[in-house]
Design a protein around this motif. Structure first.
Motif, PDB file in Angstrom:
ATOM      1  N   GLU A 164     -12.863 -25.039  15.287  1.00  0.00           N
ATOM      2  CA  GLU A 164     -12.714 -26.391  14.755  1.00  0.00           C
ATOM      3  C   GLU A 164     -13.856 -27.306  15.206  1.00  0.00           C
ATOM      4  O   GLU A 164     -13.942 -28.459  14.770  1.00  0.00           O
ATOM      5  CB  GLU A 164     -11.382 -26.984  15.202  1.00  0.00           C
ATOM      6  CG  GLU A 164     -10.164 -26.282  14.613  1.00  0.00           C
ATOM      7  CD  GLU A 164      -8.864 -26.836  15.151  1.00  0.00           C
ATOM      8  OE1 GLU A 164      -8.418 -27.880  14.649  1.00  0.00           O
ATOM      9  OE2 GLU A 164      -8.291 -26.227  16.088  1.00  0.00           O
ATOM     10  N   GLY A 165     -14.700 -26.777  16.079  1.00  0.00           N
ATOM     11  CA  GLY A 165     -15.828 -27.570  16.567  1.00  0.00           C
ATOM     12  C   GLY A 165     -15.593 -28.174  17.938  1.00  0.00           C
ATOM     13  O   GLY A 165     -16.432 -28.921  18.438  1.00  0.00           O
ATOM     14  N   TYR A 166     -14.460 -27.853  18.550  1.00  0.00           N
ATOM     15  CA  TYR A 166     -14.156 -28.372  19.880  1.00  0.00           C
ATOM     16  C   TYR A 166     -14.834 -27.530  20.959  1.00  0.00           C
ATOM     17  O   TYR A 166     -14.969 -26.309  20.816  1.00  0.00           O
ATOM     18  CB  TYR A 166     -12.641 -28.377  20.125  1.00  0.00           C
ATOM     19  CG  TYR A 166     -11.894 -29.366  19.261  1.00  0.00           C
ATOM     20  CD1 TYR A 166     -12.212 -30.723  19.299  1.00  0.00           C
ATOM     21  CD2 TYR A 166     -10.880 -28.958  18.408  1.00  0.00           C
ATOM     22  CE1 TYR A 166     -11.535 -31.640  18.504  1.00  0.00           C
ATOM     23  CE2 TYR A 166     -10.195 -29.865  17.618  1.00  0.00           C
ATOM     24  CZ  TYR A 166     -10.527 -31.203  17.677  1.00  0.00           C
ATOM     25  OH  TYR A 166      -9.859 -32.114  16.895  1.00  0.00           O
ATOM     26  N   ALA A 167     -15.227 -28.167  22.033  1.00  0.00           N
ATOM     27  CA  ALA A 167     -15.737 -27.442  23.194  1.00  0.00           C
ATOM     28  C   ALA A 167     -14.582 -26.693  23.853  1.00  0.00           C
ATOM     29  O   ALA A 167     -13.414 -27.071  23.707  1.00  0.00           O
ATOM     30  CB  ALA A 167     -16.357 -28.423  24.182  1.00  0.00           C
ATOM     31  N   MET A 168     -14.901 -25.655  24.603  1.00  0.00           N
ATOM     32  CA  MET A 168     -13.854 -24.875  25.257  1.00  0.00           C
ATOM     33  C   MET A 168     -13.043 -25.728  26.247  1.00  0.00           C
ATOM     34  O   MET A 168     -11.858 -25.483  26.453  1.00  0.00           O
ATOM     35  CB  MET A 168     -14.433 -23.661  25.970  1.00  0.00           C
ATOM     36  CG  MET A 168     -14.686 -22.480  25.055  1.00  0.00           C
ATOM     37  SD  MET A 168     -13.164 -21.881  24.300  1.00  0.00           S
ATOM     38  CE  MET A 168     -13.791 -20.501  23.362  1.00  0.00           C
ATOM     39  N   THR A 169     -13.679 -26.721  26.841  1.00  0.00           N
ATOM     40  CA  THR A 169     -12.935 -27.606  27.743  1.00  0.00           C
ATOM     41  C   THR A 169     -11.878 -28.390  26.978  1.00  0.00           C
ATOM     42  O   THR A 169     -10.802 -28.682  27.518  1.00  0.00           O
ATOM     43  CB  THR A 169     -13.888 -28.585  28.451  1.00  0.00           C
ATOM     44  OG1 THR A 169     -14.706 -29.245  27.473  1.00  0.00           O
ATOM     45  CG2 THR A 169     -14.766 -27.854  29.461  1.00  0.00           C
ATOM     46  N   GLN A 170     -12.141 -28.711  25.715  1.00  0.00           N
ATOM     47  CA  GLN A 170     -11.157 -29.405  24.881  1.00  0.00           C
ATOM     48  C   GLN A 170     -10.060 -28.453  24.405  1.00  0.00           C
ATOM     49  O   GLN A 170      -8.877 -28.815  24.392  1.00  0.00           O
ATOM     50  CB  GLN A 170     -11.847 -30.034  23.662  1.00  0.00           C
ATOM     51  CG  GLN A 170     -12.798 -31.171  23.981  1.00  0.00           C
ATOM     52  CD  GLN A 170     -13.531 -31.637  22.736  1.00  0.00           C
ATOM     53  OE1 GLN A 170     -14.364 -30.926  22.189  1.00  0.00           O
ATOM     54  NE2 GLN A 170     -13.210 -32.837  22.279  1.00  0.00           N
TER      55      GLN A 170
END
Length: 268
Positions: free
Chosen positions: A85-91
């Motif tokens: 979805e385009g989120y960073a892994m931290t998100q």
């Protein structure tokens, strides 16, 4: 990041009057209806929670639900976040960090996946015994030492005691179970047949686009994990991948998963 996690947990604590869940549940594609099994006390939209991403995938409602399941306090994610979805892994893994601070003692994860093992059939439940990670590792970057070690061990990252409990429940309830290794890839494309053959060659039994990052972060924090894949399509067949069919098959098989999860939570 740690301060943001604490801030979000404090916000949720205030909104739920310090509900303090015993277990966390992550519901994958087509499995959100399981939330209807929960006696809901509080429901928070992701968009209203500081620091939370928002689900953009059909079949993921985007709510954090607090309530009672078989008399136990649980928090359930009705929809998850994905790397594609385009989120960073931290998100992607942020909610698991928050659930730890809210008090969960174990994590139940579910997903819809494509079957690699040729003995699997659409609608089967596969207990995840291990995984192969083909995504960026969510622990890359500075370590949050307050939450876990720099180099966490991933042996038996899916809890053997919980797997044994699920096996006993399935035998009692006459639920057929499969067991296998989950291959986590980035998506969002469904895998090619060559990729499925590769996954089979390296030891995979089912493949999907989620779960592994959340499990890695949970184990980093010492949370026992139990995982189930619903086999919604057979990857080595000639049938084209279809998200609507994945959701449909997930909902059908989700009824069996609901029985399994309810009984497992009851026995915590």
């Amino acid at each position: 990041m740690l301060e943001e996690i604490k801030k979000t947990a404090a916000f949720i604590d205030a909104r739920t009057q310090q509900f303090r869940p015993e277990a966390g549940i992550i519901l994958g594609t087509g499995l959100g209806d399981f939330a209807e099994q929960i006696d809901v006390k509080y429901a928070l939209e992701y968009k209203d929670i500081p620091g939370f991403p928002v689900s953009t995938v059909e079949g993921h409602k985007g709510r954090l639900i607090f309530g009672l399941l078989e008399g136990r306090r649980v928090v359930a994610m009705q929809g998850r976040f994905h790397y594609y979805e385009g989120y960073a892994m931290t998100q992607v893994t942020f909610p698991v960090r928050v659930m730890k601070l809210l008090g969960i003692g174990c994590l139940f994860v579910s997903n819809a996946s494509g079957g690699i093992n040729t003995s699997f059939r659409v609608g089967d439940l596969m207990i995840i015994t291990d995984h192969i990670n083909l995504m960026p590792n969510p622990l890359i970057g500075p370590n949050l030492a307050e939450l876990g070690p720099r180099f966490p061990d991933m042996h038996n990252c899916y809890d053997r005691e919980l797997i044994a409990r699920a096996t006993a429940i399935a035998e009692r309830e006459r639920i057929k179970l499969q067991y296998g290794v989950y291959v986590g890839g980035t998506g969002p494309t469904f895998e090619t047949q060559a990729e499925y053959r590769y996954f089979k060659a390296i030891g995979g039994d089912a493949a999907g686009m989620s779960t592994v990052p959340e499990v890695i972060v949970a184990r980093h924090m010492g949370i026992p994990v139990f995982g189930v894949s619903v086999i919604t399509n057979c990857g080595l067949s000639d049938e084209a991948g279809d998200h609507e069919d994945v959701q449909r098959q997930g909902r059908k098989a989700g009824q069996k998963m609901a029985v399994l999860f309810r009984e497992m939570v009851k026995g915590l």
